[in-house]
Structure formats: structure tokens, C-alpha cells
Design a protein around this motif. Sequence first.
Motif, short mmCIF file in Angstrom:
data_model
loop_
_atom_site.label_atom_id
_atom_site.label_comp_id
_atom_site.label_asym_id
_atom_site.label_seq_id
_atom_site.Cartn_x
_atom_site.Cartn_y
_atom_site.Cartn_z
N PRO A 46 -1.73 -7.67 -8.40
CA PRO A 46 -0.40 -7.67 -7.79
C PRO A 46 -0.27 -8.66 -6.64
CG PRO A 46 -1.14 -5.42 -8.15
CD PRO A 46 -2.31 -6.32 -8.46
N GLY A 47 -1.27 -8.74 -5.80
CA GLY A 47 -1.20 -9.64 -4.65
C GLY A 47 -1.09 -11.10 -5.05
N ARG A 48 -1.86 -11.51 -6.04
CA ARG A 48 -1.85 -12.92 -6.45
C ARG A 48 -0.59 -13.25 -7.24
NH1 ARG A 48 -4.87 -17.84 -5.76
NH2 ARG A 48 -6.56 -16.56 -4.96
N ILE A 49 -0.13 -12.33 -8.06
CA ILE A 49 1.12 -12.56 -8.79
C ILE A 49 2.26 -12.71 -7.79
CG2 ILE A 49 2.84 -11.50 -10.31
CD1 ILE A 49 0.47 -10.28 -11.87
N LEU A 50 2.31 -11.83 -6.81
CA LEU A 50 3.35 -11.90 -5.78
C LEU A 50 3.26 -13.21 -5.01
CD1 LEU A 50 5.71 -10.55 -4.39
CD2 LEU A 50 4.08 -9.37 -2.91
N GLU A 79 -1.35 -2.07 -15.56
CA GLU A 79 -2.50 -1.33 -16.06
C GLU A 79 -3.14 -0.57 -14.90
OE1 GLU A 79 -5.62 0.08 -18.39
OE2 GLU A 79 -3.73 -0.78 -18.98
N GLU A 80 -3.45 0.70 -15.15
CA GLU A 80 -4.06 1.58 -14.15
C GLU A 80 -3.28 1.54 -12.84
OE1 GLU A 80 -8.23 1.79 -13.79
OE2 GLU A 80 -8.58 1.20 -15.86
N LEU A 98 -1.94 1.63 -6.89
CA LEU A 98 -1.22 2.25 -5.78
C LEU A 98 -2.19 2.88 -4.78
CD1 LEU A 98 1.76 3.83 -7.73
CD2 LEU A 98 1.72 1.68 -6.44
N ASP A 99 -3.25 3.51 -5.27
CA ASP A 99 -4.25 4.11 -4.39
C ASP A 99 -4.94 3.05 -3.54
OD1 ASP A 99 -3.73 6.65 -5.33
OD2 ASP A 99 -5.47 6.70 -6.69
N MET A 100 -5.04 1.83 -4.05
CA MET A 100 -5.71 0.75 -3.33
C MET A 100 -4.78 0.06 -2.33
SD MET A 100 -7.89 -0.78 -6.53
CE MET A 100 -8.46 -2.22 -5.67
N LYS A 103 3.46 -1.81 -1.88
CA LYS A 103 4.46 -2.77 -1.39
C LYS A 103 4.53 -4.00 -2.29
CE LYS A 103 4.21 -1.47 3.45
NZ LYS A 103 3.84 -1.89 4.81
N ASP A 104 3.37 -4.48 -2.75
CA ASP A 104 3.35 -5.64 -3.64
C ASP A 104 4.03 -5.32 -4.97
OD1 ASP A 104 1.99 -7.02 -1.70
OD2 ASP A 104 0.05 -6.91 -2.70
N VAL A 105 3.72 -4.16 -5.55
CA VAL A 105 4.32 -3.77 -6.83
C VAL A 105 5.83 -3.62 -6.67
CG1 VAL A 105 4.45 -1.93 -8.56
CG2 VAL A 105 2.22 -2.70 -7.74
N ASP A 106 6.26 -2.96 -5.59
CA ASP A 106 7.69 -2.80 -5.34
C ASP A 106 8.40 -4.15 -5.21
OD1 ASP A 106 7.49 -0.03 -5.41
OD2 ASP A 106 7.45 0.20 -3.23
N LEU A 107 7.77 -5.09 -4.51
CA LEU A 107 8.39 -6.39 -4.32
C LEU A 107 8.41 -7.20 -5.62
CD1 LEU A 107 9.81 -8.20 -2.36
CD2 LEU A 107 7.61 -8.95 -1.49
#
Length: 88
Positions: A41-45, A65-66, A71-73, A77-81
Motif C-alpha cells: 500500500p505505501g509504495r502504490i500510494l 490480499e490479507e 490494517l493491523d500493520m 490510512k494508505d488503503v483509505d487514501l
Amino acid sequence: MVLKAGKRCPNIVTGALVGGENANHEKSRLRKGVTILVGTPGRILYHMENSSSFVFNKINTVIFEECDRILDMGFKKDVDLIIKLLEK
């Protein structure tokens, strides 16, 4: 990191966006175009926000995936954005 889809699928171009890789090399792969993209997520964002060569307005499917582990990690915020940017 280069992924191979197989010789039977010559029209499928894959790419990976993960931390630890050279972002400029990733940008050049994105500029050429990819059919399937796998990444953190961080690199895609990062590329969504900073790489003009990453054209993501034609994405029609996103799979996290997973996602529970993501989210636990602390990537909520990255996924939401990412989702918010894709909705535009």
C-alpha cells in the motif's frame, strides 16, 4: 522486481511496487504500462501521488490480499487514501 505471467499470456504485462526497490526503475516500468500490478500500500500510494507516468484512472478492480494483516500493520490510512484517489 519483475513478475512473469507466462508465455501463454503475451498480452499481460505485470509489475511490482515494493519498498526497497528503486522508485525510478518502477516509474519507468509504469510508464511502459502494466496489466496486473502487485504492490504494498505505501509504495502504490507513493506512485499514485508522485509519478505522473502512473495512469491509474482505468483501474477497475483492486484486491487487497490479507487486508486484515495490512490494517493491523498500520496501513489503514494508505488503503483509505488509495481508495479515495481511485474514486476520483
